[in-house]
Structure formats: structure tokens, C-alpha cells
Design a protein around this motif. Structure first.
Motif, short mmCIF file in Angstrom:
data_model
loop_
_atom_site.label_atom_id
_atom_site.label_comp_id
_atom_site.label_asym_id
_atom_site.label_seq_id
_atom_site.Cartn_x
_atom_site.Cartn_y
_atom_site.Cartn_z
N LYS A 127 141.50 166.36 129.66
CA LYS A 127 140.38 166.64 128.92
C LYS A 127 139.28 166.07 129.86
O LYS A 127 139.21 164.75 129.70
N GLN A 128 138.68 166.70 130.64
CA GLN A 128 137.66 166.13 131.78
C GLN A 128 136.17 166.79 131.77
O GLN A 128 136.19 167.82 131.44
N VAL A 129 135.42 166.08 132.13
CA VAL A 129 134.12 166.21 132.16
C VAL A 129 133.71 166.07 133.63
O VAL A 129 133.99 165.00 133.95
N ASP A 130 132.88 166.99 134.52
CA ASP A 130 132.62 166.73 135.77
C ASP A 130 131.18 167.17 135.90
O ASP A 130 130.80 168.36 135.96
N THR A 131 130.07 166.09 135.92
CA THR A 131 128.58 166.56 136.27
C THR A 131 127.85 166.16 137.41
O THR A 131 128.66 165.02 138.10
N SER A 132 127.29 166.87 138.09
CA SER A 132 126.52 166.32 139.42
C SER A 132 125.12 166.91 139.45
O SER A 132 124.84 167.69 139.09
N ILE A 133 124.46 166.39 140.46
CA ILE A 133 123.17 166.57 140.60
C ILE A 133 122.58 166.23 142.00
O ILE A 133 123.00 164.78 142.48
N TYR A 134 121.68 166.89 142.80
CA TYR A 134 121.15 166.52 143.83
C TYR A 134 119.62 167.12 143.59
O TYR A 134 119.41 168.37 143.72
N TRP A 135 118.50 166.22 143.50
CA TRP A 135 117.57 166.76 142.74
C TRP A 135 116.32 165.93 143.56
O TRP A 135 116.24 164.63 143.34
N SER A 136 115.47 166.79 143.98
CA SER A 136 114.18 166.27 144.54
C SER A 136 113.16 166.07 143.35
O SER A 136 112.38 167.00 142.85
N VAL A 137 112.89 164.84 143.28
CA VAL A 137 112.14 164.47 141.92
C VAL A 137 110.70 164.32 142.41
O VAL A 137 109.71 164.66 141.48
N LEU A 138 110.43 164.11 143.42
CA LEU A 138 109.06 163.95 143.98
C LEU A 138 109.27 164.62 145.28
O LEU A 138 110.23 165.02 146.11
N ARG A 139 108.17 164.91 146.20
CA ARG A 139 108.19 165.49 147.47
C ARG A 139 109.03 165.06 148.35
O ARG A 139 109.98 165.65 149.03
N ASN A 140 109.06 163.72 148.40
CA ASN A 140 109.86 162.93 149.37
C ASN A 140 111.30 162.27 148.76
O ASN A 140 111.98 161.76 149.55
N TRP A 141 111.06 162.14 147.51
CA TRP A 141 112.37 161.43 146.69
C TRP A 141 113.33 162.16 145.95
O TRP A 141 112.96 163.14 145.39
N SER A 142 114.62 161.93 146.25
CA SER A 142 115.60 162.97 145.47
C SER A 142 116.52 161.75 145.00
O SER A 142 116.88 160.78 145.51
N VAL A 143 117.16 162.08 144.15
CA VAL A 143 118.40 161.41 143.04
C VAL A 143 119.64 162.27 143.48
O VAL A 143 119.61 163.51 143.69
N ILE A 144 120.59 161.57 143.70
CA ILE A 144 122.06 162.01 143.98
C ILE A 144 122.79 161.43 142.81
O ILE A 144 122.90 160.20 142.50
N GLY A 145 123.68 162.15 142.17
CA GLY A 145 124.66 161.59 141.29
C GLY A 145 126.12 162.58 140.95
O GLY A 145 125.80 163.88 141.16
N ARG A 146 127.07 161.86 140.70
CA ARG A 146 128.07 162.57 139.91
C ARG A 146 128.97 161.77 139.07
O ARG A 146 128.97 160.56 139.29
N PHE A 147 129.43 162.27 137.89
CA PHE A 147 130.05 161.36 136.83
C PHE A 147 131.32 162.35 136.71
O PHE A 147 131.00 163.45 135.89
N ASN A 148 132.45 162.17 136.90
CA ASN A 148 133.86 162.80 136.42
C ASN A 148 134.68 161.78 135.57
O ASN A 148 134.98 160.86 136.25
N TYR A 149 134.86 162.17 134.44
CA TYR A 149 135.44 161.37 133.38
C TYR A 149 136.48 162.18 132.68
O TYR A 149 136.38 163.29 132.44
N ASP A 150 137.86 161.37 132.47
CA ASP A 150 138.61 161.78 131.74
C ASP A 150 138.82 161.25 130.31
O ASP A 150 138.87 159.99 130.13
N PHE A 151 138.74 162.10 129.35
CA PHE A 151 138.64 161.75 128.09
C PHE A 151 139.76 160.88 127.32
O PHE A 151 140.06 160.29 126.47
N GLU A 152 140.83 161.63 127.96
CA GLU A 152 142.30 161.30 127.25
C GLU A 152 142.53 159.95 127.77
O GLU A 152 143.34 159.04 126.91
N SER A 153 142.47 159.38 129.04
CA SER A 153 142.81 158.00 129.50
C SER A 153 141.42 157.25 129.32
O SER A 153 141.84 155.98 129.54
N LYS A 154 140.58 157.66 128.81
CA LYS A 154 139.04 156.97 128.86
C LYS A 154 138.89 156.34 129.95
O LYS A 154 138.51 155.06 130.17
N ARG A 155 138.85 157.07 131.13
CA ARG A 155 138.73 156.52 132.59
C ARG A 155 137.72 157.28 133.20
O ARG A 155 137.84 158.69 133.26
N THR A 156 136.90 156.47 134.13
CA THR A 156 136.11 157.25 135.12
C THR A 156 136.95 157.67 136.21
O THR A 156 137.43 156.80 137.19
#
Length: 792
Positions: A690-719
């Protein structure tokens, strides 16, 4: 030479039609004052489409009066001025808005001395020199009107194709177009931005060259010197060039400081190499290399890495694990290495394929990773194949081995060799026939194995088939009858077992479907909707296969596509018995003009008329006596507004439970605006997934961007993996800072003693001087679906 009042210079009679107006003195001065820089708000739509959003503008050359492929030597020289003094000594003094043109070359100045005999011009009061691809503004100059050679003092220049600008004490251009720039400085930053610049005692850019060279060069960041090199090359075209790529810096708990400095070698248009020195503070110095070759017939890559005497690893244990275990003797550092080769070739009817990877130890990818084109899988593939196809014949000779990257279970079998031959032909009308033959020799170390796992041997498979495909505009029907015969020649069989067993199975199937269409609306837009019912009946004879080896067998996941396969197992060591009917219904919403799919909905189920008896273990599963399969469905949707959705599910009605649910929603407007949300759940596995996997690469301003990923397993309660970072990017440079926390063995998420590691990575790119690439790009490509590395 013609001397006239300053007017637009006419094209010669033999020139091609002009592509723009001849420059006037006022236009030339105005353009030179801005160095052809056009702010973003004033750019044309065509230029904006190719310009990244983080760039404030671009250098845009004015329209030239003569097509660029016309040789300037074939054109006359035109000189215009407000006043002229002509001396008997063939010297002419030009005063006031002097304009000298020759085709697309122009020279603008306030005054000049023209030597008619030498056809040269001396300028002492400021000038603007322009030709396609270059604009120079200087204080003094000597220019030859015959050869185009020039010497300019106190020059400022722009090379528009590569968006480079700079200055120099002296700029020389010889008769063939080569540039020599003394006491030079240049940058790719826009006007007013000197985030980085390169100063050099001498810069040379030869005519037609793909790169320039700089000697005694100093890289300065905001006027602070950060790097000196006696020699460096930089690009002057969009093509790749040799030189240092962006440095990569990181820090992790297990490695300490980790620094790499790749050097790219553009050896020829069709082959190149990258050499990467690397220093890992806790482990030592390493070297990585990769070479690539591209031809009309093949694409080949060879790479490798080597770390001498890893200070914290002995080949099996880390130093901490060694100390905790109280192992006898001294800790002996191990050499760490990786080799990887890929090849894909097509030589007429012959195709060649190589996919080979090998590492020194099981923990290599966990500890050191790689930016080479080899994936860290559970097993590293080692495959070589040669295939030949002509007419209805396909012949393939291949060999395959694996390197396991875990200690669980026996080593996979290698095939050495394997031969596949397939022939397809026609009989009467639409009736087809085919003959598939396969031979493989399977082998693996078996000294510590028992029972069926010890078996090695050879397998031969022969499968003739008759097929009747019928297709019309409104539907299809395919009828198949076949015979599957398999024989073995085995070694190391259990006592009393047959060492040359065989198996024969008759099979038949009927696959039918219909297409219905109607015109409808999709959120107000004209749409074609289809309705596609499909029935697939499969009969396959039962044969007891419990005594057969398990060389390459695996049970396939039950998905929508599985409804229409003639074997629920992968490989040939198990062929499932079947007496079943699969029924499915699909509807699609299509663009009536392009045929592009906007939405697909599919739902299906299999009805079993007999219990299934064949299994991998030899004991039927509990589900093998059910009369129908779980319901399985599939959704594919282009939701509009750059959204897309892919979802699948299986529902087991008798247990009132969802065996598997998976969904992936993506928003991708462009390469800098990506969001992914994914979820997967399986209850037919032990342990549950039972896992969720989210990710983002997004330009929040013209020159600045955020990078992220979160992959989590609910059964083991581990990232499994968490990734967070920030990026600044403009047309001058790019900086990325990324932090990462991850399991060292993500495939064993349920194992309580799997370690996690943490790291922070820094990447700096000086655009126009060093290219993109490296481990941060690899992390983003692997962790953010839809992201692709760009070269801008």
C-alpha cells in the motif's frame, strides 16, 4: 568602390532578392546601442516559443538586406557620408554619419579615412561593425574593405547565435574570418547581469568553428575568482563541444562529501566520451567514464567506474558492520567497480543487441550509485543477441546471464546459448500457419541447492499453429489451433526423477470483437464514441508438469491485458490448462479529426468452465477452483488542460475485496510544470502493498522552481524515498540544491533492518560554458515521471 550620400545600399543585379531593408545610419546606431538585446515583452511570438520562461530577453539580429548564402566578395562596396574631402594621394576623409556596406556587412562611424588604393578604412572616433552572427562596437579600428580584416581597439561585442557578449582591449579579425580577442571577458548573462564571466588573456574563435578557445582564463562569480585554467574551450554554436561540465557536489551520511567534475569529449559528430573524476571523502577517489558511438547502423555505449580501496567497505560488510560483528583479522578495503555496455544495431536484415552490466559487489548501487546508462535492478541483465529476419522467417541466437543484487534465493539461470526460430506463411486465402521453435541451455551454480532447484539442463520447444484472421471495418475474428511440444535433457535431477521428460499440449482459441461508433460531445467539443465488445475463448489441454524444472517460469499479475493471453505464466516451463471465456467491453472517446484518444474505459472478466490444475508449486491455489476471475478494469484519460490519468483495478467479488488498485494522475504543462500523484494497493500479496508516490517540479516564480518527491509505504509505515530541493535558473546560470532521504534497499521495504541514508546535493551550471547533466538530473528523471533533461 562607390562613394555616395548615406542611403540604403542597393543589391547588385546578380544578387538574390533582398530579405530585409538595407540599414540606415540611424537604425544601425540604435541597434548597436542596445547590442541587439530585446526584452522579453518585445519579442516576437516565434522567438518566445523557443525561449525558456526564465530568460529576460534575447539577442535578436536585424533583418539583413541580402540572403545569408550570398558570398560578400561578389558584391560591391558602398560608402556614404555627410561630407567628403578627397586628396590627390588617394586618401579620402569622410565626416558625419559614415556608413560603409558590402552585402550584409556594415561599418558605421562618425568619421573615417579611406585609403582608396588599399581599399581600407581607418577609424579614430568610435565605430559599429556588424555582420551575420556578430556585432562589435569600438573606439578605434582599421578595416580592409577588400578582405574584411579588421582590428578594433577597446571593443564590446555580441555573438548572437550563442547569446554571448563580451569586451576586449583589442579585437582582430583576419581575411578568412578568424577572431582573436586580447584581454577579453565574456559571459552568457543578459546585459546588466554579471553573475559569472570569464576573463582571458586571449580568446580565439576560428571561422566556421564549433567552439572558441581561451588562454589563462579565470572564472569569476560576482567578480570573485573561483577557477583558473591555462586553457579552456567554450561553444560558439548549438552543437556539443569538449570541456568541463557542471560540477556536482553532495553530502550523505554514508559517503560524506561527494564531489564530481565531469569532462566531456566531443571526439566527432557521431561519437563522444565523458570522463568523471570523483572524490568521496569517506571512501576515496574514483574515476568514471563513458563512450558513445552512433552510426547509420548502430548505437553503442561503453562505460565503467572504479574506486580504489574503499575505506569503509571490504567487499561484503561496511566498516561499522565489520566492527559490530567482531570479525577476526584486520579490515581490508575493497576495490569497487562497475562496467556497462549497450548496443543496438541494424545491418540490413541482421540485428544485434547487447545489454550488459556488472558490479564488483551487491552493495555498489546502494553505496555509490551511478549516472551511467545502467539501471540498478534486483538483477543486472547480461544479454547478447543476434537476430535475422527475412520474409516470414525470424531467427535469433542469444545468451543471457544475470548478476543478483541480493542474497535471497538461488541465482537466476543463465542461458548459454539460446536459439529461437519462427516462421509464418500463408496457406489458402486468409489461412495462415506458423512454426515456433526454441532451444536453450540453462545452467547455474547448484552446489548448495536441493530438489528441483538443483536441476540444470536443456529445453527444446516446438509449436506449430494454424490461424484464421478475419477483419472488417466493423469487427474482427481470429481463430487459432496449435500444438505445444516441449522436451528436456536434464542433469542433477532428484533421485527417481525422469532426466528427459517431455510435455505435449493441444490448444485452440477464438477471439472476436465488434466496433460501434457514434457522434457525440466531449465537454462541448465534437467527439466520436466507440463501443467495443470482445469475447475470447481459450481451451488448453491439461498436462501434469510438477516434475518439470523451473528455468524461467513466473506467474503473471492478473490485469486487463491478461484476459486475452493464452498462458497465465511467463516462460515455457509451465503452460496453464484452460477452458475459459473472457468477456470485455471498451468504450473510447476520440477526436474526430486526429483520432487522438481522449478517454478509454475498459472492464472485463473471465469465466472458468473447469478448475485450473497447473501451478508453479505443484499445488493448486485457492483461487484455482473459482468459477470466475476478479473483475478487472482500465482507465486512460487525457483530461484536457494538460491533465492525464491512468488507473487500473481488480475486484474479487466472492471476497468483496479489491485485489489491486493503482492510479497515476499527472499534470504536465511543460518541462518546468509537472505534478504527479500515484497510489498503488495490493492485497493479494504477502506482505500487503500500500504505497503513495507523489512528485513535483514546478516553477513558482520566473526563475525559481521547487523539486520534490514523496514515496511512502503505509503497511511498513516507512518512507521509501523523500526528495526536496530548490532551483534557481536564468539564461546565465542554474543552481540546484536537493536533499534526499531513501531506503538503501527499496525492494525490501518490509524488512525491519533495511537502512536508510540521507544526502544533500548541489549542482551549478554556467550556461554557455558548462552543460547540464549528472546525478541530480538522474534523480529527477527517475523520480519525477514526465521530466526530461534539457540542454538550455
Amino acid at each position: 568602390m562607390q562613394i555616395t550620400q548615406p542611403t540604403a545600399a542597393p543589391a547588385p543585379d546578380n544578387a538574390a532578392p533582398p530579405v530585409g531593408p538595407a540599414p540606415s545610419v540611424a537604425d544601425a546606431i540604435k541597434s548597436a546601442q542596445s547590442f541587439d538585446w530585446v526584452p522579453r515583452a518585445q519579442l516576437s511570438a516565434d522567438v518566445l516559443r523557443a525561449l525558456p520562461e526564465f530568460c529576460e530577453g534575447a539577442y535578436v539580429e536585424p533583418a539583413y538586406p541580402v540572403p545569408l548564402d550570398v558570398d560578400p566578395a561578389t558584391l560591391p562596396i558602398n560608402v556614404g557620408a555627410q561630407s567628403l574631402e578627397y586628396w590627390r594621394s588617394d586618401r579620402a576623409e569622410l565626416l558625419g554619419d559614415v556608413l560603409v556596406t558590402r552585402g550584409n556587412q556594415s561599418l558605421v562611424m562618425s568619421g573615417a579615412t579611406v585609403h582608396e588604393a588599399e581599399q581600407s578604412v581607418d577609424v579614430a572616433g568610435g565605430l559599429t561593425l556588424r555582420e551575420p552572427g556578430m556585432l562589435v562596437v569600438g573606439d578605434q579600428a582599421q578595416v580592409s574593405l577588400v578582405s574584411g580584416a579588421a582590428v578594433v581597439s577597446n571593443a564590446r561585442f555580441v555573438l548572437q547565435p550563442n547569446q554571448l557578449r563580451g569586451g576586449a582591449a583589442t579585437l582582430r579579425r583576419n581575411e578568412v574570418g578568424d577572431l582573436q580577442v586580447l584581454d577579453a571577458t565574456f559571459t552568457r548573462c543578459e546585459p546588466g547581469n554579471n553573475s559569472w564571466r570569464l576573463t582571458s588573456s586571449e580568446v580565439r574563435i576560428d571561422e566556421g568553428a564549433k567552439f572558441g578557445t581561451a588562454r589563462n582564463a579565470v572564472l569569476r562569480v560576482h567578480d570573485v575568482p573561483v577557477l583558473y585554467t591555462p586553457f579552456i574551450r567554450f561553444p560558439v554554436t548549438d552543437e556539443r563541444m569538449s570541456g568541463w561540465l557542471s560540477p556536482e557536489m553532495g553530502y550523505s551520511d554514508s559517503n560524506g562529501a561527494d564531489t564530481s567534475l565531469p569532462y566531456y569529449l566531443n571526439l566527432a559528430p557521431n561519437y563522444d566520451a565523458t570522463i568523471t573524476p570523483r572524490y568521496v571523502s569517506e571512501r576515496g577517489a574514483a574515476l568514471q567514464g563513458e563512450a558513445r558511438h552512433l552510426s547509420d547502423h548502430a548505437r553503442t555505449g561503453v562505460g565503467g567506474a572504479f574506486l580504489y580501496h574503499d575505506d569503509v567497505y571490504d567487499g561484503e560488510l561496511s566498516k561499522d558492520e565489520f566492527d559490530k560483528a567482531g570479525s577476526p583479522g584486520n579490515f581490508e578495503p575493497a576495490d569497487r567497480w562497475l562496467i556497462a555496455t549497450t548496443h543496438d544495431g541494424q545491418f540490413g536484415d541482421l540485428r544485434t543487441l547487447i545489454d550488459y552490466g556488472k558490479v564488483s559487489d551487491l552493495d555498489y548501487f546502494r553505496d555509490l550509485g551511478t549516472s551511467l546508462s545502467v539501471a540498478s535492478q534486483v538483477d543486472l541483465n547480461q544479454l547478447g543477441a543476434v537476430a535475422y529476419g527475412v520474409g516470414g522467417l525470424t531467427l535469433r541466437v542469444w545468451a543471457q546471464d544475470f548478476q543478483p543484487l541480493d542474497d535471497d534465493g538461488p541465482k537466476p539461470y543463465r542461458r548459454l546459448p539460446a536459439v529461437d526460430a519462427d516462421y509464418q506463411g500463408t496457406l489458402l486465402g486468409p489461412l495462415h500457419w506458423s512454426l515456433l521453435t526454441s532451444y536453450a541451455d540453462f545452467d547455474r551454480p547448484n552446489g548448495n541447492l536441493t530438489g528441483i532447484d538443483r536441476i540444470n539442463g536443456k529445453r527444446t520447444h516446438i509449436e506449430p499453429r494454424l490461424e484464421l484472421p478475419l477483419e472488417t471495418r466493423y469487427g474482427f475474428a481470429r481463430f487459432v489451433a496449435g500444438y505445444r511440444y516441449t522436451t528436456y535433457d536434464l542433469q542433477d535431477v532428484p533421485i527417481g526423477a525422469d532426466d528427459d521428460p517431455d510435455r505435449e499440449i493441444w490448444m485452440g482459441s477464438a477471439d472476436t470483437g465488434l466496433y460501434f461508433e457514434r457522434d457525440t460531445q466531449w465537454f462541448g467539443a465534437a467527439t466520436v464514441q466507440t463501443l467495443e465488445p470482445r469475447l475470447f475463448y481459450l481451451y488448453q489441454q491439461y498436462a501434469n508438469q510438477n516434475a518439470l524444472p523451473q528455468f524461467d517460469v513466473a506467474e503473471l499479475d492478473f490485469t486487463f491485458d491478461q484476459l486475452f493471453r493464452d498462458n497465465r505464466f511467463a516462460g515455457l516451463d509451465r503452460i496453464a490448462d484452460a477452458n475459459q471465456l473472457s468477456a470485455a467491453l471498451t468504450t473510447r472517446f476520440l477526436n474526430p479529426v486526429t483520432g487522438a484518444q481522449r478517454l478509454r474505459l475498459s472492464l472485463g472478466q473471465t469465466i472458468y468452465f473447469e478448475d485450473r490444475q497447473v501451478s508453479i508449486t505443484g499445488t493448486p491455489d485457492d483461487s484455482d477452483d473459482q468459477t470466475d476471475s476478479p473483475l478487472t478494469g482500465l482507465i486512460e484519460a487525457a483530461l484536457g488542460g494538460d491533465f492525464s490519468l491512468l488507473a487500473s483495478a481488480t475486484y474479487d467479488a466472492p471476497d468483496s475485496d479489491w485485489d489491486e488498485v493503482g492510479a497515476a494522475l499527472q499534470y504536465r504543462r511543460d518541462n518546468r510544470h509537472i505534478v504527479n500523484v500515484g497510489y498503488r494497493r495490493r492485497t493479494d500479496l504477502a506482505p500487503l502493498l500500500k504505497q503513495v508516490d507523489t512528485s513535483i517540479y514546478w516553477s513558482v516564480l520566473r526563475n525559481w522552481s521547487v523539486i520534490g518527491r514523496f514515496n511512502y509505504d503505509f503497511e511498513s509505515k516507512r518512507t521509501i524515498e523523500a526528495l526536496a530541493g530548490l532551483e534557481y535558473s536564468d539564461c546565465c546560470w542554474q543552481i540546484r540544491l536537493v536533499g534526499r532521504r531513501f531506503l538503501t534497499q527499496p525492494g525490501n521495504v518490509q524488512t525491519p533492518d533495511v537502512d536508510s541514508d540521507e544526502g544533500i546535493y548541489l549542482q551549478i551550471v554556467f550556461k554557455g560554458l558548462a552543460g547540464l547533466g549528472g546525478r541530480i538530473d538522474s534523480l529527477m528523471e527517475n523520480g519525477i515521471p514526465g521530466y526530461r533533461t534539457e540542454d538550455y
